[in-house]
Design an enzyme around this catalytic site. Structure first.
Site, short mmCIF file in Angstrom:
data_model
loop_
_atom_site.label_atom_id
_atom_site.label_comp_id
_atom_site.label_asym_id
_atom_site.label_seq_id
_atom_site.Cartn_x
_atom_site.Cartn_y
_atom_site.Cartn_z
CD GLU A 332 -2.73 1.41 2.45
OE1 GLU A 332 -2.71 0.53 3.33
OE2 GLU A 332 -3.51 2.39 2.46
CG ASN A 391 -4.88 5.20 0.89
OD1 ASN A 391 -5.76 4.52 1.40
ND2 ASN A 391 -3.59 5.02 1.16
CD GLU A 423 -5.64 0.33 0.46
OE1 GLU A 423 -5.93 0.98 1.49
OE2 GLU A 423 -4.80 -0.59 0.44
CG ASP A 450 -8.82 1.87 3.40
OD1 ASP A 450 -8.54 1.01 4.24
OD2 ASP A 450 -8.01 2.75 3.04
CD GLU A 507 -6.57 -0.74 7.66
OE1 GLU A 507 -6.08 -0.42 6.57
OE2 GLU A 507 -7.26 0.03 8.33
P1 C2E Z 1 -5.33 3.80 5.93
O1 C2E Z 1 -5.58 3.86 4.47
O2 C2E Z 1 -6.30 3.04 6.75
O3 C2E Z 1 -3.86 3.26 6.10
C1 C2E Z 1 -3.47 2.37 7.10
C2 C2E Z 1 -2.85 3.10 8.23
O4 C2E Z 1 -2.60 2.19 9.30
C3 C2E Z 1 -1.49 3.70 7.89
O5 C2E Z 1 -1.34 4.88 8.64
C4 C2E Z 1 -0.52 2.64 8.40
O6 C2E Z 1 0.76 3.15 8.68
C5 C2E Z 1 -1.23 2.21 9.65
N1 C2E Z 1 -0.86 0.86 10.06
C6 C2E Z 1 -0.54 -0.19 9.27
N2 C2E Z 1 -0.29 -1.29 10.01
C7 C2E Z 1 -0.45 -0.94 11.31
C8 C2E Z 1 -0.35 -1.64 12.56
O7 C2E Z 1 -0.06 -2.81 12.64
N3 C2E Z 1 -0.61 -0.93 13.70
C9 C2E Z 1 -0.95 0.38 13.66
N4 C2E Z 1 -1.18 0.99 14.81
N5 C2E Z 1 -1.06 1.08 12.51
C10 C2E Z 1 -0.82 0.42 11.34
P2 C2E Z 1 -0.78 6.19 8.01
O8 C2E Z 1 0.29 5.87 7.02
O9 C2E Z 1 -0.45 7.10 9.14
O10 C2E Z 1 -2.01 6.75 7.20
C11 C2E Z 1 -3.17 7.14 7.84
C12 C2E Z 1 -4.27 7.39 6.87
O11 C2E Z 1 -3.98 8.49 6.03
C13 C2E Z 1 -4.49 6.23 5.91
O12 C2E Z 1 -5.27 5.27 6.55
C14 C2E Z 1 -5.20 6.92 4.78
O13 C2E Z 1 -6.56 7.07 5.06
C15 C2E Z 1 -4.55 8.27 4.77
N6 C2E Z 1 -3.51 8.31 3.72
C16 C2E Z 1 -2.22 7.91 3.80
N7 C2E Z 1 -1.59 8.15 2.64
C17 C2E Z 1 -2.49 8.70 1.80
C18 C2E Z 1 -2.46 9.19 0.46
O14 C2E Z 1 -1.45 9.16 -0.27
N8 C2E Z 1 -3.61 9.71 -0.05
C19 C2E Z 1 -4.76 9.77 0.70
N9 C2E Z 1 -5.85 10.31 0.14
N10 C2E Z 1 -4.83 9.34 1.95
C20 C2E Z 1 -3.72 8.80 2.51
CA CA Z 2 -7.73 1.60 6.68
CA CA Z 3 -5.73 2.63 2.85
#
Ligand code: C2E
Ligand code: CA
Ligand code: CA
Length: 545
Positions: A332, A391, A423, A450, A507
């Site tokens: 991802e 995403n 996603e 998602d 996830e």
């Molecule tokens: P998401 O799409 O639900 O992405 C999964 C989030 O869970 C990611 O946080 C990831 O780092 C985190 N995660 C994965 N495995 C674990 C785990 O085992 N434990 C815990 N505690 N967390 C885990 P991240 O990278 O901080 O991103 C947060 C949200 O921000 C994402 O949720 C997504 O909704 C958004 N996002 C991130 N990158 C993009 C992007 O390029 N474009 C858009 N539109 N949204 C993004």
């Molecule tokens: Ca998610």
């Molecule tokens: Ca996602």
């Protein structure tokens, strides 16, 4: 003076039909005005009384009209900066109520006090009125820049006194536009501006900031007095019997007069925003803890463009694993903001702001392109490429360019559709978004739902869904796996999802137990810290070697 008088007299005679008075004795001004209007109605009653009591002015317009009178009366004693004042309202004539424009021009003495008034009364069509009001809105007498200067002047004139910034917002203004039409919306805004003009004294400053946002800057002694003033504004700002709109007031009490005026206005804005959606409260005072929000939002908006240009937004990849085979089957793309001074900023801290201001569309396109370029490199290096999922924000889904942007990227990098997965957090409940999602599906993209299991999504959304893969939400997994009952719910959700032919990935898998449990239930794909955290591309490349 002689010349001026001459000029006005000329107008009087050349434009007999619409001109209604010219008088050099200010005291009798309203007498003459009322007289003229009564004549239009061929009534012999006391003209002033008639004016106010006998509904010569349409009741709905009376507030505007009174504010107008009030302002001129004040100008008679204290001086008035304008050389003319104009309003539009309905006045009774023999044919019934009709739109009129009333324009008073002032001849003033050295102290700015009015000594003579010439008034014009002109019948207008509804269309002309509209155009007039729009003009008023566009050519405000004080732009925010001029206001800032005026505020500084006030500060130095009254160094010992206290000042407050009050931001006014017509709540749900969009809805007023939608329900009653744009023309009516414009009328509402025009009325607010002219009412503010009437209410505010010469030293109370006001301006229109944007569509439905206004700012008033006033001196005050006690907060109580300030609240009373706000209530007074509120009472006068609702002109319509049948249409009600609420006004939210955000107040910033100036503590440091050397601060930038823009920041003071921002603080009032922040206080006002804290009210949003709270039906029981329509006044909020700024407090220090709102500041961190202000600074981070401001920081983001001031820096986002440079950040994109300079490549500070970086694509991280988090691997997806097959549980049974313990090998990477995909990734991802997750954005990180690597700021030269602030260090790494996680998406949670800036994506909501970018979604609000629309910049997310640009950022996402950039990240999608990074993903495509990466896949291309893998293919060129003769590595077996794994699919990358990106995403897609709800803001992207509302743009009609989404499909062409994605198609062009695939074309540019010559990538098969299966390798770029999408996603999406949104379900298809919203009609517009639903059709956007369906057209992505028809185009052949692989769609991942998602955050399944969190708030919005429900089993109901799986019926006829265009999604291919369900992504079990991290919090849902972590909450439910704690209890027996929760585990049963997860197990059955997985069975049912598989039963209707959808794929599943979990996830936020953090422990071996979780992975084993999921596998037992029939979910064989997982993403989470147990396997790997999101990482920079070089690191990911090392890992798949
Ligand atoms: P998401 O799409 O639900 O992405 C999964 C989030 O869970 C990611 O946080 C990831 O780092 C985190 N995660 C994965 N495995 C674990 C785990 O085992 N434990 C815990 N505690 N967390 C885990 P991240 O990278 O901080 O991103 C947060 C949200 O921000 C994402 O949720 C997504 O909704 C958004 N996002 C991130 N990158 C993009 C992007 O390029 N474009 C858009 N539109 N949204 C993004
Ligand atoms: Ca998610
Ligand atoms: Ca996602």
């Amino acid at each position: 003076m002689e010349n001026n008088q001459q000029k006005m007299m000329n107008i009087l005679f050349s434009n007999k039909k619409n001109m209604f008075f010219y008088w050099n004795c200010v005291k009798d001004f309203w007498q003459v005005f009322g007289d003229y209007i009564s004549k239009m109605n061929s009534e012999k009653s006391n003209p002033l009384k008639a004016l106010m009591e006998e509904e010569l002015i349409l009741p709905e317009d009376r507030n505007v009209f009174q504010a107008y009178l009030f302002q001129i009366e004040k100008g008679l004693e204290a001086g008035i900066p304008e050389s003319s004042l104009e309003i539009q309202c309905h006045i009774k004539s023999r044919e019934g109520y009709q739109w009129y424009s009333i324009n008073c021009r002032f001849l003033k003495d050295e102290q700015n006090r009015i000594i003579e008034i010439a008034g014009f009364l002109e019948p207008m069509s509804a269309v002309e009125i509209m155009q007039k009001k729009q003009q008023v809105l566009l050519t405000m007498d004080r732009t925010p820049q001029v206001l800032a200067k005026a505020v500084r002047e006030q500060f130095s004139k009254y160094p010992q006194e206290k000042f407050a910034f009050i931001q006014l917002d017509v709540e749900r203004f969009k809805m007023i536009n939608e329900l009653y039409g744009d023309a009516f919306g414009t009328e509402v805004l025009g009325n607010i501006l002219s009412t503010l003009k009437g209410i505010c004294s010469k030293e109370q400053l006001y301006t229109r900031l944007s569509a439905d946002l206004f700012l008033v800057v006033t001196r005050y002694k006690e907060e109580k007095e300030l609240v009373e003033f706000i209530h007074y504004m509120e009472e006068n700002l609702n002109h319509y019997k049948d249409v009600s709109y609420a006004i939210a007031f955000g107040v910033y009490l100036v503590s440091d007069k050397t601060m930038e005026i823009r920041h003071m206005a921002d603080s009032a804005a922040l206080a006002r925003k804290s009210i949003k959606g709270n039906a029981l409260q329509n006044i909020a005072f700024y407090s220090e803890d709102m500041k961190s929000v202000l600074y981070s939002r401001k920081f983001i908006e001031d820096n986002m463009k440079t950040a994109l240009k300079e490549g500070q937004f970086v694509m991280y990849l988090q691997p997806k694993y097959s549980i049974s085979e313990n090998r990477i089957i995909g990734a991802e793309a997750l954005v990180r903001w690597i700021h030269p001074e602030m260090g790494m900023i996680v998406p949670m801290n800036f994506i909501p702001v970018l979604e609000e201001n629309g910049f997310i569309v640009k950022l996402d396109e950039y990240i999608w392109e990074q993903a495509c370029a990466t896949i291309r490199k893998w293919m060129d290096a003769k590595k077996v490429p794994v699919p990358i999922s990106v995403n897609v924000s709800r803001v992207d889904l509302m743009s009609d360019k989404l499909l062409s942007i994605l198609n062009e990227l695939l074309e540019k990098y010559q990538i098969p559709k299966e390798l770029l997965e999408l996603e999406i957090t949104e379900t298809v409940q919203n009609i517009n978004i639903g059709s956007a999602i369906r057209s992505l599906k028809e185009e052949g993209y692989t769609l991942l739902m998602d955050d399944f299991g969190s708030g919005a999504s429900s089993l109901n959304t799986l019926k006829n869904t265009p999604f291919d893969v369900i992504k079990i939400d991290r919090e849902f997994l972590n909450d439910f796996i704690e209890s027996d009952r929760g585990q049963k719910i997860i197990a059955h959700t997985i069975h049912m999802t598989k039963d209707i032919g959808l794929d599943l990935i979990a996830e936020g898998v953090e422990t071996k137990e979780q992975a084993m449990f999921l596998q037992d239930c029939g979910c064989n794909m997982a993403q989470g810290y147990y396997y790997a955290k999101p990482m920079a591309l070089e690191e990911f490349n090392q890992l798949i070697l």
